[in-house]
Write a protein that holds these residues in place. Sequence first.
Motif, PDB file in Angstrom:
ATOM      1  N   LEU A   3       0.831  -1.209   0.000  1.00 31.71           N
ATOM      2  CA  LEU A   3       0.000   0.000   0.000  1.00 31.71           C
ATOM      3  C   LEU A   3       0.867   1.261   0.000  1.00 31.71           C
ATOM      4  N   ARG A   4       1.989   1.171   0.662  1.00 25.94           N
ATOM      5  CA  ARG A   4       2.871   2.341   0.715  1.00 25.94           C
ATOM      6  C   ARG A   4       3.449   2.633  -0.673  1.00 25.94           C
ATOM      7  N   TRP A   5       3.739   1.579  -1.423  1.00 24.54           N
ATOM      8  CA  TRP A   5       4.337   1.735  -2.757  1.00 24.54           C
ATOM      9  C   TRP A   5       3.364   1.288  -3.851  1.00 24.54           C
ATOM     10  N   ARG A   6       2.079   1.583  -3.627  1.00 22.45           N
ATOM     11  CA  ARG A   6       1.046   1.018  -4.492  1.00 22.45           C
ATOM     12  C   ARG A   6       1.211   1.394  -5.976  1.00 22.45           C
ATOM     13  N   TRP A   7       1.546   2.679  -6.246  1.00 22.56           N
ATOM     14  CA  TRP A   7       1.669   3.062  -7.659  1.00 22.56           C
ATOM     15  C   TRP A   7       2.877   2.396  -8.320  1.00 22.56           C
ATOM     16  N   LEU A   8       3.927   2.211  -7.578  1.00 24.91           N
ATOM     17  CA  LEU A   8       5.090   1.503  -8.116  1.00 24.91           C
ATOM     18  C   LEU A   8       4.733   0.040  -8.390  1.00 24.91           C
ATOM     19  N   VAL A   9       3.997  -0.567  -7.433  1.00 26.49           N
ATOM     20  CA  VAL A   9       3.568  -1.963  -7.613  1.00 26.49           C
ATOM     21  C   VAL A   9       2.706  -2.101  -8.868  1.00 26.49           C
ATOM     22  N   ALA A  52       2.619  -0.136 -11.473  1.00 26.13           N
ATOM     23  CA  ALA A  52       3.442   0.090 -12.665  1.00 26.13           C
ATOM     24  C   ALA A  52       4.304  -1.136 -12.983  1.00 26.13           C
ATOM     25  N   LEU A  53       4.905  -1.745 -11.936  1.00 24.30           N
ATOM     26  CA  LEU A  53       5.736  -2.935 -12.152  1.00 24.30           C
ATOM     27  C   LEU A  53       4.924  -4.090 -12.721  1.00 24.30           C
ATOM     28  N   PHE A  54       3.729  -4.300 -12.198  1.00 22.26           N
ATOM     29  CA  PHE A  54       2.906  -5.382 -12.722  1.00 22.26           C
ATOM     30  C   PHE A  54       2.453  -5.087 -14.154  1.00 22.26           C
ATOM     31  N   GLY A  55       2.202  -3.797 -14.451  1.00 19.53           N
ATOM     32  CA  GLY A  55       1.863  -3.453 -15.831  1.00 19.53           C
ATOM     33  C   GLY A  55       3.011  -3.789 -16.775  1.00 19.53           C
ATOM     34  N   ALA A  56       4.245  -3.440 -16.356  1.00 13.58           N
ATOM     35  CA  ALA A  56       5.414  -3.743 -17.194  1.00 13.58           C
ATOM     36  C   ALA A  56       5.629  -5.254 -17.310  1.00 13.58           C
ATOM     37  N   LEU A  57       5.480  -5.973 -16.180  1.00 12.63           N
ATOM     38  CA  LEU A  57       5.627  -7.428 -16.216  1.00 12.63           C
ATOM     39  C   LEU A  57       4.586  -8.087 -17.115  1.00 12.63           C
ATOM     40  N   SER A  58       3.370  -7.557 -17.083  1.00  8.32           N
ATOM     41  CA  SER A  58       2.310  -8.128 -17.919  1.00  8.32           C
ATOM     42  C   SER A  58       2.620  -7.932 -19.396  1.00  8.32           C
ATOM     43  N   LEU A  59       3.096  -6.732 -19.735  1.00  9.76           N
ATOM     44  CA  LEU A  59       3.461  -6.477 -21.129  1.00  9.76           C
ATOM     45  C   LEU A  59       4.611  -7.376 -21.556  1.00  9.76           C
ATOM     46  N   ALA A  60       5.612  -7.512 -20.684  1.00  9.32           N
ATOM     47  CA  ALA A  60       6.749  -8.384 -21.003  1.00  9.32           C
ATOM     48  C   ALA A  60       6.301  -9.845 -21.127  1.00  9.32           C
ATOM     49  N   SER A  61       5.396 -10.261 -20.247  1.00  8.50           N
ATOM     50  CA  SER A  61       4.890 -11.641 -20.306  1.00  8.50           C
ATOM     51  C   SER A  61       4.154 -11.895 -21.607  1.00  8.50           C
ATOM     52  N   THR A  78      -6.814  -8.441 -12.109  1.00 11.12           N
ATOM     53  CA  THR A  78      -5.932  -9.342 -11.352  1.00 11.12           C
ATOM     54  C   THR A  78      -5.865 -10.716 -12.008  1.00 11.12           C
ATOM     55  N   LEU A  79      -7.012 -11.226 -12.433  1.00 11.87           N
ATOM     56  CA  LEU A  79      -7.042 -12.523 -13.102  1.00 11.87           C
ATOM     57  C   LEU A  79      -6.224 -12.516 -14.390  1.00 11.87           C
ATOM     58  N   LEU A  80      -6.382 -11.473 -15.202  1.00 15.57           N
ATOM     59  CA  LEU A  80      -5.679 -11.407 -16.483  1.00 15.57           C
ATOM     60  C   LEU A  80      -4.174 -11.289 -16.287  1.00 15.57           C
ATOM     61  N   VAL A  81      -3.750 -10.513 -15.292  1.00 14.46           N
ATOM     62  CA  VAL A  81      -2.314 -10.385 -15.017  1.00 14.46           C
ATOM     63  C   VAL A  81      -1.730 -11.740 -14.614  1.00 14.46           C
ATOM     64  N   GLY A  82      -2.420 -12.458 -13.728  1.00 16.35           N
ATOM     65  CA  GLY A  82      -1.953 -13.786 -13.333  1.00 16.35           C
ATOM     66  C   GLY A  82      -1.948 -14.762 -14.486  1.00 16.35           C
ATOM     67  N   LEU A  83      -2.968 -14.660 -15.361  1.00 18.75           N
ATOM     68  CA  LEU A  83      -3.041 -15.546 -16.529  1.00 18.75           C
ATOM     69  C   LEU A  83      -1.857 -15.314 -17.461  1.00 18.75           C
ATOM     70  N   LEU A  84      -1.501 -14.036 -17.687  1.00 17.38           N
ATOM     71  CA  LEU A  84      -0.344 -13.734 -18.532  1.00 17.38           C
ATOM     72  C   LEU A  84       0.941 -14.275 -17.906  1.00 17.38           C
ATOM     73  N   LEU A 135      -0.734  -7.296  -6.149  1.00 16.61           N
ATOM     74  CA  LEU A 135      -1.411  -6.351  -7.042  1.00 16.61           C
ATOM     75  C   LEU A 135      -2.826  -6.050  -6.568  1.00 16.61           C
ATOM     76  N   LEU A 136      -3.552  -7.080  -6.120  1.00 12.62           N
ATOM     77  CA  LEU A 136      -4.956  -6.872  -5.738  1.00 12.62           C
ATOM     78  C   LEU A 136      -5.105  -5.844  -4.613  1.00 12.62           C
ATOM     79  N   PRO A 137      -4.328  -5.915  -3.515  1.00 15.00           N
ATOM     80  CA  PRO A 137      -4.471  -4.877  -2.475  1.00 15.00           C
ATOM     81  C   PRO A 137      -4.176  -3.474  -3.008  1.00 15.00           C
ATOM     82  N   ALA A 138      -3.170  -3.355  -3.890  1.00 11.55           N
ATOM     83  CA  ALA A 138      -2.840  -2.039  -4.439  1.00 11.55           C
ATOM     84  C   ALA A 138      -4.008  -1.484  -5.254  1.00 11.55           C
ATOM     85  N   LEU A 139      -4.614  -2.319  -6.072  1.00 11.08           N
ATOM     86  CA  LEU A 139      -5.743  -1.878  -6.889  1.00 11.08           C
ATOM     87  C   LEU A 139      -6.955  -1.572  -6.018  1.00 11.08           C
TER      88      LEU A 139
END
Length: 853
Positions: A22-28, A30-39, A303-309, A416-420
């Motif tokens: 929660l403290r670094w929610r926007w970074l989290v 952003a990181l998951f967005g980048a990981l999803s694109l890379a995946s 959250t489901l789509l990120v995990g699926l990727l 990711l889910l708590p951040a969202l």
Amino acid sequence: MVSARLQGRLGGVLAVWVSGVLRWRWLVIALFGALSLASFRYTAAHLGINTDTADMISPHLAWRQDFIDYRESFPSRYRVVLAVVDAPTAGQAERAAIALAERLAARSDAFQSVFYPGNEPFLQRNGLLYLEPDVLDALADRLAQVQPLLGRLQARFSAEQLIAVLDEALERADPAGREALAPLLTELTRTVADQDYEFDWRGLLASADLTPSSQVIIVEPRLQFDRVQPARRAMEVLRGEIAALPVSGAVVSLTGTVAMEHEELASVTAGAALAGLLALLMVSAVLYLALRSLALLAVTVTTLLVGLLGTAAFAAASIGHLNLISVAFAVLYIGLGVDFVIHWTLRFQELRGQGLAVKDALPATARGVGTSLVICAVTTAAGFYSFIPTPFEGVSELGLISGTGMFISLFVSVTLLPALLYVVAPVAPARLPVRWLGAELLTPLVSRPARVVAVALLLGLAALALLPGVRFDNNPLNLRDPDAESVRSFKALLAGMREPPLSLALLADPGHSAAAAEQAAALPSVRAVRTLADLVPSEQEAKLFTLEDVDVLLGPDFAELTPDPNASPAGLKAALARLADRLAALPGASAGERELAAALATPPPHDDGLYLNALARRLTAGLPYELTRLAAGLGAEPFTRQQLPAALADRWRAADGRELVEIYPADDITDNRAAASFLADVRSQLPRATGLPVVHHEAGATVVESFKLAFIYALVMIAALLWALLQNIRDALLVLAPIVLGALITAALTVLAGIAFNFANIIALPLLLGVGVDNGVHMVHRARTEPVAGGALATSTSRAVLFSGLTTLASFGNLGFSPHPGMASMGQLLGIGMALTLAATLVLLPALLRLKR
């Protein structure tokens, strides 16, 4: 439930983790967005598909090694397309087959080999030597009867002359002579009456059943196993050549292993894509009913789509391909991954409803439900991982992908889910009802726990009594669409061919092939046995004498027909009119003569000139080919085995010199019992006999044994994990009880409904064990750590169990509507099993908890 020490430590660790997120929610985010694109990019570049069904079972098994040896020794016999050419007459079918075979042979870019016996010069010259002596004598007699007609047509070949000859014959014939003309009258009647029919000169010259009207071309396509449909290009080229076939009246259908697998792959991929989309839509609908918020719905779906990727990227990195079973991992992930997000979100909403702020509710959610999520991830993954040690590599790969997917889902759900949720919390409803309608209905029922347990025990015992009736269908034809062209054509071949395509094969040294053939031929379940030696016909000398007599009878150059230069539509019309008058004047006309008169009296359906030209072509088109074919056959010469052309001998002799012994069954071995009897009979004498019947039988046995092991492994691993994590054997048994009951009743229902397990749906039982444990863990964990006065049903946990079960049911149930019968049967059985397991969890488990208390 879980020991206080473990609960405290694990819950505390998760709460601290979530606080940091929660403290670094926007970074989290952003990181998951980048990981999803890379995946996504990595998966698209590295995840292929292996559609070779032969690779789905371990190659180290003895029967697999025998089959691989056969497949590699005779590649043109295994992965083939059978182009079945049908026409109203045998001559039409053969001419069409020759034309198609020549067109396909010119397309070496799409086909490795094309084999059609009717187009082999050696067989065209020596084919008559393969007839039995009595059949050859009958052919000679038939040709003697039609020789006068051939003589008249040779000098003046036209439809008009054919009608004139028949007219003269009727004029001069006595009753016996008129009876001899009956075959000619019958052919003429059908040709006049049916505009798609071509005069059957082969039936007239030889015999209607001398050559079957179905011709089979064996095509070995070039396959591309790195594509979803390896045979797609070859099949497209093949269908294009069929469409351009110049011979009219012929219909070509495609079957064989490649054609059936091609249609099946199209069905599977279309079904998997549709099921995945429908699963996402239906899961979203159920989630909305559970969450009552579009914002929360968007969070859970994201959250489901990120995990699926992430899971797809893992599949690409660890295995590199999907197979026909592991391609279903997406549907399984959606159905199971939703369990994590729905339990987390509903607990979060419950805590918000109690007045906790968002920044406090999310760590408290981790502390309360996080432990059970970890246990669920471990136990569900254990259920999937139990597939890995089995020799059924197709499902072993699914186990690795989906098992790891559970840990990926857990990580995404607690990160990711708590951040969202923190970001969307202001637009989400702060309070949701904890109770649900089912709680009001089920609470009175479970208030009498002894009765519930007694009924459950009786149902379990009844199901156990029915288990010996569970059966397995190892016939892959039953997993394919019965209305598909390839399946219909294959079944027609099995029913119509004397030597059907389902047979056994044995590779024998040259000196032992004859003895092996004798052994097989003596077995009661064997209809026929063929070897290389059968390519050399017996009694050649006597047959050659018969052919010489026919040659003398027909005279030299009998196949050279001189077209009638005066033939015209008007002349044909006049000849037909004279024939009609002749038939009308005949005393005591026979049935055949009356039918011809009626056909001639029927006016043409269109312009006289067009109709008469088409009729003339249909009356005469087949004769030049048949006479040329006959002339070639009369030039046969004696030959030995050493003189066989390579194109024929190589279909029976491997590169290393071993020879093929092909063994044909006496009964229809699409019936599992007949197949088992045939295999047992032959392999008792020739244990290394192989072929598709062996593959189907042994693969079925391997799959059944694999899933027995998988079920045992899953049960042992999950029980051990539950005991280790829960620190209480009674709680572990409580979690397992509804799962075992649901699995038992599911298996019993297959017996009552007459449903057989098969290569696809047998995955259901061990999967239910891994999946169903989650709900039990959540219910028991809540009852032990945060009990409420109304019991387990009066909590958000029971609501989460219900909607989690419904989402899983919606996900798996979509497979039941797949166009692929095997995938549909898997979805239906999983749906039934999940519904029963969910019911047992919401009825039996609360009753057991109350009874224990």
